[in-house]
Design a protein around this motif. Structure first.
Motif, PDB file in Angstrom:
ATOM      1  N   ALA A   1       0.832  -1.204   0.000  1.00  0.00           N
ATOM      2  CA  ALA A   1       0.000   0.000   0.000  1.00  0.00           C
ATOM      3  C   ALA A   1       0.864   1.250   0.000  1.00  0.00           C
ATOM      4  O   ALA A   1       1.423   1.614   1.031  1.00  0.00           O
ATOM      5  CB  ALA A   1      -0.924  -0.002   1.221  1.00  0.00           C
ATOM      6  N   PRO A   2       0.989   1.944  -1.154  1.00  0.00           N
ATOM      7  CA  PRO A   2       1.695   3.230  -1.166  1.00  0.00           C
ATOM      8  C   PRO A   2       0.834   4.313  -0.513  1.00  0.00           C
ATOM      9  O   PRO A   2      -0.365   4.421  -0.805  1.00  0.00           O
ATOM     10  CB  PRO A   2       1.898   3.512  -2.659  1.00  0.00           C
ATOM     11  CG  PRO A   2       1.564   2.232  -3.363  1.00  0.00           C
ATOM     12  CD  PRO A   2       0.584   1.533  -2.495  1.00  0.00           C
ATOM     13  N   MET A   3       1.402   5.107   0.377  1.00  0.00           N
ATOM     14  CA  MET A   3       0.680   6.180   1.063  1.00  0.00           C
ATOM     15  C   MET A   3       1.616   7.335   1.367  1.00  0.00           C
ATOM     16  O   MET A   3       2.810   7.132   1.553  1.00  0.00           O
ATOM     17  CB  MET A   3       0.101   5.679   2.404  1.00  0.00           C
ATOM     18  CG  MET A   3      -0.916   4.594   2.321  1.00  0.00           C
ATOM     19  SD  MET A   3      -1.518   4.189   3.984  1.00  0.00           S
ATOM     20  CE  MET A   3      -2.617   2.839   3.564  1.00  0.00           C
ATOM     21  N   THR A   4       1.035   8.533   1.425  1.00  0.00           N
ATOM     22  CA  THR A   4       1.770   9.691   1.928  1.00  0.00           C
ATOM     23  C   THR A   4       1.365   9.843   3.387  1.00  0.00           C
ATOM     24  O   THR A   4       0.345  10.452   3.714  1.00  0.00           O
ATOM     25  CB  THR A   4       1.426  10.962   1.131  1.00  0.00           C
ATOM     26  OG1 THR A   4       1.674  10.725  -0.258  1.00  0.00           O
ATOM     27  CG2 THR A   4       2.262  12.142   1.593  1.00  0.00           C
ATOM     28  N   LEU A   5       2.152   9.262   4.276  1.00  0.00           N
ATOM     29  CA  LEU A   5       1.724   9.135   5.663  1.00  0.00           C
ATOM     30  C   LEU A   5       1.650  10.472   6.394  1.00  0.00           C
ATOM     31  O   LEU A   5       0.861  10.626   7.331  1.00  0.00           O
ATOM     32  CB  LEU A   5       2.647   8.162   6.405  1.00  0.00           C
ATOM     33  CG  LEU A   5       2.536   6.705   5.935  1.00  0.00           C
ATOM     34  CD1 LEU A   5       3.512   5.819   6.700  1.00  0.00           C
ATOM     35  CD2 LEU A   5       1.113   6.190   6.111  1.00  0.00           C
ATOM     36  N   ARG A   6       2.442  11.443   5.977  1.00  0.00           N
ATOM     37  CA  ARG A   6       2.352  12.770   6.609  1.00  0.00           C
ATOM     38  C   ARG A   6       0.961  13.344   6.409  1.00  0.00           C
ATOM     39  O   ARG A   6       0.334  13.846   7.363  1.00  0.00           O
ATOM     40  CB  ARG A   6       3.412  13.705   6.015  1.00  0.00           C
ATOM     41  CG  ARG A   6       3.337  15.140   6.537  1.00  0.00           C
ATOM     42  CD  ARG A   6       4.397  15.993   5.877  1.00  0.00           C
ATOM     43  NE  ARG A   6       4.243  16.043   4.430  1.00  0.00           N
ATOM     44  CZ  ARG A   6       3.392  16.836   3.786  1.00  0.00           C
ATOM     45  NH1 ARG A   6       2.592  17.641   4.466  1.00  0.00           N
ATOM     46  NH2 ARG A   6       3.331  16.828   2.466  1.00  0.00           N
ATOM     47  N   LEU A   7       0.456  13.249   5.193  1.00  0.00           N
ATOM     48  CA  LEU A   7      -0.886  13.774   4.915  1.00  0.00           C
ATOM     49  C   LEU A   7      -1.961  12.900   5.549  1.00  0.00           C
ATOM     50  O   LEU A   7      -2.977  13.408   6.027  1.00  0.00           O
ATOM     51  CB  LEU A   7      -1.102  13.856   3.397  1.00  0.00           C
ATOM     52  CG  LEU A   7      -0.209  14.848   2.646  1.00  0.00           C
ATOM     53  CD1 LEU A   7      -0.500  14.782   1.148  1.00  0.00           C
ATOM     54  CD2 LEU A   7      -0.411  16.261   3.164  1.00  0.00           C
ATOM     55  N   GLU A   8      -1.755  11.583   5.546  1.00  0.00           N
ATOM     56  CA  GLU A   8      -2.733  10.685   6.154  1.00  0.00           C
ATOM     57  C   GLU A   8      -2.878  10.978   7.650  1.00  0.00           C
ATOM     58  O   GLU A   8      -3.991  10.964   8.194  1.00  0.00           O
ATOM     59  CB  GLU A   8      -2.314   9.224   5.952  1.00  0.00           C
ATOM     60  CG  GLU A   8      -2.295   8.758   4.518  1.00  0.00           C
ATOM     61  CD  GLU A   8      -3.681   8.429   3.974  1.00  0.00           C
ATOM     62  OE1 GLU A   8      -4.673   8.625   4.704  1.00  0.00           O
ATOM     63  OE2 GLU A   8      -3.766   7.979   2.816  1.00  0.00           O
ATOM     64  N   ALA A   9      -1.752  11.252   8.318  1.00  0.00           N
ATOM     65  CA  ALA A   9      -1.803  11.564   9.747  1.00  0.00           C
ATOM     66  C   ALA A   9      -2.529  12.874   9.993  1.00  0.00           C
ATOM     67  O   ALA A   9      -3.313  13.001  10.941  1.00  0.00           O
ATOM     68  CB  ALA A   9      -0.391  11.612  10.323  1.00  0.00           C
ATOM     69  N   GLU A  10      -2.281  13.871   9.141  1.00  0.00           N
ATOM     70  CA  GLU A  10      -2.974  15.156   9.286  1.00  0.00           C
ATOM     71  C   GLU A  10      -4.474  14.987   9.072  1.00  0.00           C
ATOM     72  O   GLU A  10      -5.290  15.555   9.811  1.00  0.00           O
ATOM     73  CB  GLU A  10      -2.412  16.165   8.278  1.00  0.00           C
ATOM     74  CG  GLU A  10      -0.980  16.606   8.559  1.00  0.00           C
ATOM     75  CD  GLU A  10      -0.451  17.531   7.478  1.00  0.00           C
ATOM     76  OE1 GLU A  10      -1.247  17.937   6.598  1.00  0.00           O
ATOM     77  OE2 GLU A  10       0.755  17.838   7.495  1.00  0.00           O
ATOM     78  N   ALA A  11      -4.855  14.203   8.079  1.00  0.00           N
ATOM     79  CA  ALA A  11      -6.272  14.004   7.790  1.00  0.00           C
ATOM     80  C   ALA A  11      -6.982  13.293   8.933  1.00  0.00           C
ATOM     81  O   ALA A  11      -8.150  13.574   9.226  1.00  0.00           O
ATOM     82  CB  ALA A  11      -6.426  13.195   6.498  1.00  0.00           C
ATOM     83  N   ALA A  12      -6.291  12.387   9.598  1.00  0.00           N
ATOM     84  CA  ALA A  12      -6.913  11.618  10.684  1.00  0.00           C
ATOM     85  C   ALA A  12      -7.314  12.490  11.862  1.00  0.00           C
ATOM     86  O   ALA A  12      -8.186  12.112  12.650  1.00  0.00           O
ATOM     87  CB  ALA A  12      -5.963  10.523  11.153  1.00  0.00           C
TER      88      ALA A  12
END
Length: 357
Positions: A228-239
């Motif tokens: 699973a490719p993800m941009t985790l910095r943005l995913e963490a902000e969205a959460a």
């Protein structure tokens, strides 16, 4: 509750994945080995069907199914040795998510991992094999002595000796064939190389928006492992946002469904688990059970009394129940059927269990 253990090398984005799954941002830092203790959180499985079902039944409470998520120090210590705390945490997990770094950022040093996900994956797989080999080697003398005087322990000795040889050569136990008896012998050891793995490739924003069908670790990780490719910095902000703002941010950045939905679905697929529901005016709730579980066993997930005193279950597919307008309407239309204790529960079944205590 199934347990997902997060691991990886230093500064890959492990804690950002933990934050994206649990909406707990504490501990995210740009320097290596910033995570020094194990964190435990919960991720709720995204499930639109659950809310539709609860709304139709007028439920006072809607309860999502959950996964436990753990995050600890990097798999390897600064000197390259395995971190025993992390290894212990991962042995307790049902599934492992390995975070691989594929981004460059001057503010986040990459000396502990590099930015090549393939080389990181190779290093992690080798570290897991070494950890298991060391564990098995330490147990072989004891098992050999037991096998001499206790014939029932000979199979365990043979199994562990074989497992030790495979891991000693850098192999993975989950790529070998094992009988049910051999798996039982290995279960007490909880070997890392026998656990299913999800590979989370932490990519730059531009890479995620351009992502296609390419697999950045193809040929390195075992075929069939979810990647699973993800941009985790943005995913963490969205959460950290409320549901509406989170959906808008995910759509604006092309992040598809979000980390929680993507990872929880991968965990359920990897562990061969399914979701079923119970629903009434008090509560509509989602539950997890292994695929193929009989109705009686699934009832035990709700309450042990239901399993002991199981009589029968009324069963209907959640989508069919919703389309009919609710449980009572579905029953009137013949969508609901009566099943016995040996009925294999299917994903998205709604169950109303009849039992006696």
């Amino acid at each position: 509750m199934a347990i997902l253990g997060i691991t990886g090398l230093s500064n890959t984005g492990k804690t950002s994945l933990f934050a994206a799954l649990t909406a707990r941002p504490e501990g995210i830092a740009s320097f290596p080995f910033s995570t020094t203790e194990t964190r435990v959180g919960v991720t709720r499985i995204v499930d639109p069907i659950l809310r539709e079902l609860g709304r139709l039944e007028g439920s006072a409470r809607i309860t999502q199914a959950t996964l436990e998520v753990t995050d600890g120090p990097p798999l390897q210590e600064p000197g390259g040795d395995l971190d025993t705390r992390t290894v212990g945490m991962l042995r307790q997990a049902d599934c492992i998510a390995v975070v691989l770094r594929a981004f460059t950022d001057p503010s986040v040093p990459d000396g502990g991992s590099g930015t090549d996900p393939s080389s990181q994956a190779e290093e992690v797989l080798l570290a897991m094999a070494i950890s298991d080999a060391q564990m098995f080697e330490g147990s072989i003398p004891r098992l050999r002595n037991q096998a001499t005087s206790r014939p029932e322990r000979r199979e365990a000795f043979k199994t562990v000796s074989r497992a030790s040889a495979i891991c000693g050569d850098g192999g993975l136990l989950r790529q070998a064939r094992w009988s049910d008896l051999e798996l039982k012998a290995l279960a007490d050891f909880a070997p890392l190389t026998l656990k299913p793995v999800i590979w989370v490739v932490n990519v730059e924003e531009e890479m995620e928006q351009r992502r296609g069908t390419s697999n950045p670790v193809e040929g390195v990780v075992p075929a069939g492992d979810p990647v699973a490719p993800m941009t985790l910095r943005l995913e963490a902000e969205a959460a950290m946002l409320d549901a509406r703002d989170r959906a808008e941010m995910l759509e604006a950045f092309g992040l598809v469904r979000g980390a929680a939905a993507t990872i929880s679905e991968a965990v359920l697929d990897t562990l061969a688990m399914c979701i079923f529901y119970t629903s009434n005016f008090r509560e509509t709730r989602a539950w997890l059970t292994p695929l193929g579980s009989h109705a009686r066993r699934a009832a035990g997930k709700v309450h042990s009394d239901m399993e002991r005193g199981f009589i029968r279950a009324e069963v209907g597919n959640a989508r069919a129940v919703i389309d009919a307008g609710g449980w009572d309407a579905a029953r009137a239309e013949g969508v609901v059927r009566v099943e016995g204790r040996d009925y294999p529960v299917r994903s998205r079944d709604v169950l109303q269990v009849r039992f006696s205590v």
